[in-house]
Design a protein around this motif. Sequence first.
Motif, mmCIF file in Angstrom:
data_model
loop_
_atom_site.group_PDB
_atom_site.id
_atom_site.type_symbol
_atom_site.label_atom_id
_atom_site.label_comp_id
_atom_site.label_asym_id
_atom_site.label_seq_id
_atom_site.Cartn_x
_atom_site.Cartn_y
_atom_site.Cartn_z
ATOM 1 N N LEU A 159 0.829 -1.201 0.000
ATOM 2 C CA LEU A 159 0.000 0.000 0.000
ATOM 3 C C LEU A 159 0.864 1.251 0.000
ATOM 4 C CD1 LEU A 159 -2.819 -0.995 2.525
ATOM 5 C CD2 LEU A 159 -3.041 -0.745 0.044
ATOM 6 N N HIS A 160 1.955 1.237 0.781
ATOM 7 C CA HIS A 160 2.837 2.405 0.833
ATOM 8 C C HIS A 160 3.511 2.649 -0.517
ATOM 9 C CE1 HIS A 160 5.563 5.404 2.471
ATOM 10 N NE2 HIS A 160 6.570 4.752 1.900
ATOM 11 N N GLY A 161 3.907 1.578 -1.194
ATOM 12 C CA GLY A 161 4.610 1.738 -2.450
ATOM 13 C C GLY A 161 3.719 2.070 -3.626
ATOM 14 N N PHE A 162 2.451 1.603 -3.588
ATOM 15 C CA PHE A 162 1.609 1.699 -4.770
ATOM 16 C C PHE A 162 0.435 2.668 -4.634
ATOM 17 C CE2 PHE A 162 4.102 -1.833 -5.941
ATOM 18 C CZ PHE A 162 3.892 -2.118 -7.279
ATOM 19 N N PHE A 163 0.139 3.122 -3.423
ATOM 20 C CA PHE A 163 -1.019 3.994 -3.227
ATOM 21 C C PHE A 163 -0.619 5.172 -2.339
ATOM 22 C CE2 PHE A 163 -2.512 -0.153 -4.384
ATOM 23 C CZ PHE A 163 -3.545 0.092 -5.276
ATOM 24 N N THR A 164 -1.420 6.222 -2.360
ATOM 25 C CA THR A 164 -1.125 7.382 -1.530
ATOM 26 C C THR A 164 -1.615 7.123 -0.106
ATOM 27 O OG1 THR A 164 -3.200 8.632 -1.793
ATOM 28 C CG2 THR A 164 -1.580 8.808 -3.578
ATOM 29 N N ASP A 165 -1.374 8.085 0.763
ATOM 30 C CA ASP A 165 -1.791 7.950 2.157
ATOM 31 C C ASP A 165 -3.224 8.411 2.402
ATOM 32 O OD1 ASP A 165 0.706 6.948 2.908
ATOM 33 O OD2 ASP A 165 1.521 8.957 3.257
ATOM 34 N N SER A 166 -3.908 8.861 1.350
ATOM 35 C CA SER A 166 -5.279 9.323 1.544
ATOM 36 C C SER A 166 -6.197 8.143 1.839
ATOM 37 C CB SER A 166 -5.781 10.064 0.302
ATOM 38 O OG SER A 166 -6.148 9.157 -0.725
ATOM 39 N N GLU A 167 -7.286 8.426 2.503
ATOM 40 C CA GLU A 167 -8.243 7.381 2.847
ATOM 41 C C GLU A 167 -8.798 6.704 1.601
ATOM 42 O OE1 GLU A 167 -12.525 6.928 5.230
ATOM 43 O OE2 GLU A 167 -11.289 8.726 5.494
ATOM 44 N N ALA A 168 -9.090 7.513 0.571
ATOM 45 C CA ALA A 168 -9.679 6.958 -0.646
ATOM 46 C C ALA A 168 -8.691 6.064 -1.387
ATOM 47 C CB ALA A 168 -10.145 8.095 -1.555
ATOM 48 N N ARG A 170 -6.001 4.468 -0.129
ATOM 49 C CA ARG A 170 -5.719 3.243 0.626
ATOM 50 C C ARG A 170 -6.896 2.265 0.555
ATOM 51 N NH1 ARG A 170 -1.406 2.884 3.981
ATOM 52 N NH2 ARG A 170 -2.521 1.466 5.375
ATOM 53 N N ALA A 171 -8.110 2.795 0.553
ATOM 54 C CA ALA A 171 -9.279 1.923 0.415
ATOM 55 C C ALA A 171 -9.268 1.239 -0.947
ATOM 56 C CB ALA A 171 -10.562 2.725 0.603
ATOM 57 N N ALA A 172 -8.909 1.993 -1.990
ATOM 58 C CA ALA A 172 -8.801 1.406 -3.325
ATOM 59 C C ALA A 172 -7.709 0.341 -3.348
ATOM 60 C CB ALA A 172 -8.513 2.490 -4.358
ATOM 61 N N GLY A 173 -6.619 0.592 -2.619
ATOM 62 C CA GLY A 173 -5.542 -0.380 -2.547
ATOM 63 C C GLY A 173 -5.972 -1.677 -1.884
ATOM 64 N N MET A 174 -6.732 -1.573 -0.816
ATOM 65 C CA MET A 174 -7.218 -2.778 -0.144
ATOM 66 C C MET A 174 -8.165 -3.568 -1.053
ATOM 67 S SD MET A 174 -5.682 -3.103 2.696
ATOM 68 C CE MET A 174 -6.690 -4.421 3.388
ATOM 69 N N GLU A 175 -8.998 -2.855 -1.802
ATOM 70 C CA GLU A 175 -9.890 -3.530 -2.740
ATOM 71 C C GLU A 175 -9.080 -4.247 -3.827
ATOM 72 O OE1 GLU A 175 -12.517 -0.565 -4.199
ATOM 73 O OE2 GLU A 175 -13.538 -0.275 -2.269
ATOM 74 N N ASN A 249 6.003 11.751 -30.592
ATOM 75 C CA ASN A 249 4.535 11.812 -30.560
ATOM 76 C C ASN A 249 4.038 11.264 -29.230
ATOM 77 O OD1 ASN A 249 1.837 11.945 -31.187
ATOM 78 N ND2 ASN A 249 1.898 10.404 -32.809
ATOM 79 N N GLY A 250 4.190 12.078 -28.179
ATOM 80 C CA GLY A 250 3.824 11.623 -26.845
ATOM 81 C C GLY A 250 2.719 12.442 -26.212
ATOM 82 N N THR A 251 1.878 11.783 -25.417
ATOM 83 C CA THR A 251 0.790 12.413 -24.677
ATOM 84 C C THR A 251 0.869 11.977 -23.226
ATOM 85 O OG1 THR A 251 -0.639 12.344 -26.633
ATOM 86 C CG2 THR A 251 -1.721 12.677 -24.498
ATOM 87 N N VAL A 252 0.621 12.905 -22.282
ATOM 88 C CA VAL A 252 0.700 12.595 -20.858
ATOM 89 C C VAL A 252 -0.690 12.647 -20.230
ATOM 90 C CG1 VAL A 252 1.615 13.304 -18.617
ATOM 91 C CG2 VAL A 252 3.017 13.530 -20.659
ATOM 92 N N ARG A 253 -0.967 11.659 -19.347
ATOM 93 C CA ARG A 253 -2.157 11.710 -18.505
ATOM 94 C C ARG A 253 -1.750 11.347 -17.090
ATOM 95 N NH1 ARG A 253 -4.934 9.834 -23.149
ATOM 96 N NH2 ARG A 253 -6.523 11.305 -23.804
ATOM 97 N N LEU A 254 -2.082 12.230 -16.140
ATOM 98 C CA LEU A 254 -1.860 11.954 -14.728
ATOM 99 C C LEU A 254 -3.205 11.786 -14.037
ATOM 100 C CD1 LEU A 254 0.997 14.492 -13.838
ATOM 101 C CD2 LEU A 254 1.203 12.104 -14.541
ATOM 102 N N TYR A 255 -3.285 10.831 -13.112
ATOM 103 C CA TYR A 255 -4.540 10.482 -12.461
ATOM 104 C C TYR A 255 -4.532 10.972 -11.017
ATOM 105 C CZ TYR A 255 -5.272 7.779 -16.663
ATOM 106 O OH TYR A 255 -5.436 7.417 -17.981
ATOM 107 N N PRO A 256 -5.642 11.541 -10.547
ATOM 108 C CA PRO A 256 -5.651 12.249 -9.260
ATOM 109 C C PRO A 256 -5.562 11.334 -8.047
ATOM 110 C CG PRO A 256 -7.876 12.154 -10.179
ATOM 111 C CD PRO A 256 -6.954 11.611 -11.234
ATOM 112 N N ASP A 257 -4.942 11.863 -6.984
ATOM 113 C CA ASP A 257 -4.853 11.193 -5.687
ATOM 114 C C ASP A 257 -4.441 9.741 -5.842
ATOM 115 O OD1 ASP A 257 -5.012 10.737 -2.944
ATOM 116 O OD2 ASP A 257 -7.125 10.168 -3.044
ATOM 117 N N SER A 258 -3.400 9.505 -6.641
ATOM 118 C CA SER A 258 -2.950 8.136 -6.864
ATOM 119 C C SER A 258 -1.442 8.117 -7.024
ATOM 120 C CB SER A 258 -3.631 7.522 -8.097
ATOM 121 O OG SER A 258 -3.391 8.286 -9.257
ATOM 122 N N ALA A 259 -0.877 6.940 -6.841
ATOM 123 C CA ALA A 259 0.571 6.784 -6.864
ATOM 124 C C ALA A 259 0.950 5.762 -7.935
ATOM 125 C CB ALA A 259 1.060 6.383 -5.476
ATOM 126 N N HIS A 260 1.938 4.916 -7.619
ATOM 127 C CA HIS A 260 2.458 3.972 -8.602
ATOM 128 C C HIS A 260 1.367 3.046 -9.127
ATOM 129 C CE1 HIS A 260 6.111 2.523 -10.480
ATOM 130 N NE2 HIS A 260 5.791 1.262 -10.200
#
Length: 280
Positions: A159-168, A170-175, A249-260
Motif C-alpha cells: 500500500l505504501h509503495g503503490f497507493f497514496t496515504d489518503s483514505e480513498a 488506501r481503500a482502493a488499494g485494499m480492494e 509523438n507523446g501524450t501525458v495523462r496523470l490520475y488524481p490522488d494516486s501513486a504507482h
Amino acid sequence: MTAYFDAETATSLGSNGISYAYRRVGPAGGRPLVLLQHFRGNLDNWDPRLIDALATAHDVITFDNTGVGASTGRTPSTIATMADDAITFLESLDLADVDLLGFSIGSFVAQDIALTRPSLVNRLVLASTAPQGAPGMHGWAPDIIKAIGEPQTDAEGFLHGFFTDSEASRAAGMEFLGRIFARTDGRDAETTWQTRNAQYDAVLKWGTPNFSLLQRLAAITSPVLVANGDDDRMILPWYSHLVASLVPNGTVRLYPDSAHGFLFQHAERFAQDVIDFLAT
C-alpha cells in the motif's frame, strides 16, 4: 468472454529454450495488446478489473518474462536482455504487430522493444515510466525499496509503495489486494529472490545518470501514451513529462490522488483511456 480471473495459464516455447507462461483474454483477431509487468510481479499481480476492461475491446496477453513466475530460466539483470527475451516470446506466438502496455520496469522493457524492433510495435502505453539515464533514477527512495524490496513483503508495504496515504487511495488499494488474491486455483508461481535481485540490478543500471541516453527516445516513432499517478513516490510524475517531451509523438495523462498503482486505483478510467488511445 473468459474473465481474467478464470483464464488458464498456457505456455509457449521460445527459440531461446525458455518456456514462457502467459494468459490471453478478449476477442480473437485484431492487433493484440501485450502487457509487461512491474518489479517482482507475476501473472496474478495484474488487476483482473483492469484486464477485463481492456479485454472488452482487445485481445490482451499477459506473460511472465524469462525466470519470472512460472516461466523457465534465470531472470536477466539488464533491461535490454529482458526486451530481447520479450521479443522472443512474441515470436513464439507468431506475433509481428502488437500494441504494448508496459508498467514500471515493464515500461522500461517496452521502450527497448520499441527501439530494438520498431516494426513490431504499433502503439505504446508507458505507465509509471522514466527514460534511461534520467537523473534521480539510480535506485528508489529507502522507504520504497524497504516496502517492496524485502524478502517478505506485506500488505502495508505494498500500500505504501503503490497507493497514496489518503483514505480513498488506501481503500482502493485494499480492494485491489482483495481482487488479486481472490483467485485460489491455478495461481502463478511466486517470483523468486533471484528475480528480485536481477530486476533491481536492471533498474539501477537503467537509472545510472547519463544524459546522452535520453536522446534514444527520439527514435521511437510509434505514438506513445505516458501515464502515472499524480503522487507516485517510486517513479516521480515529472518523468512522465520528460518521456513525453523526448518522443516525437507523446501524450501525458496523470490520475488524481494516486501513486504507482494508479492503473489499479483508476482501473476503468485508465482502461478506457488506453482503449481510446489505441483506437485513434
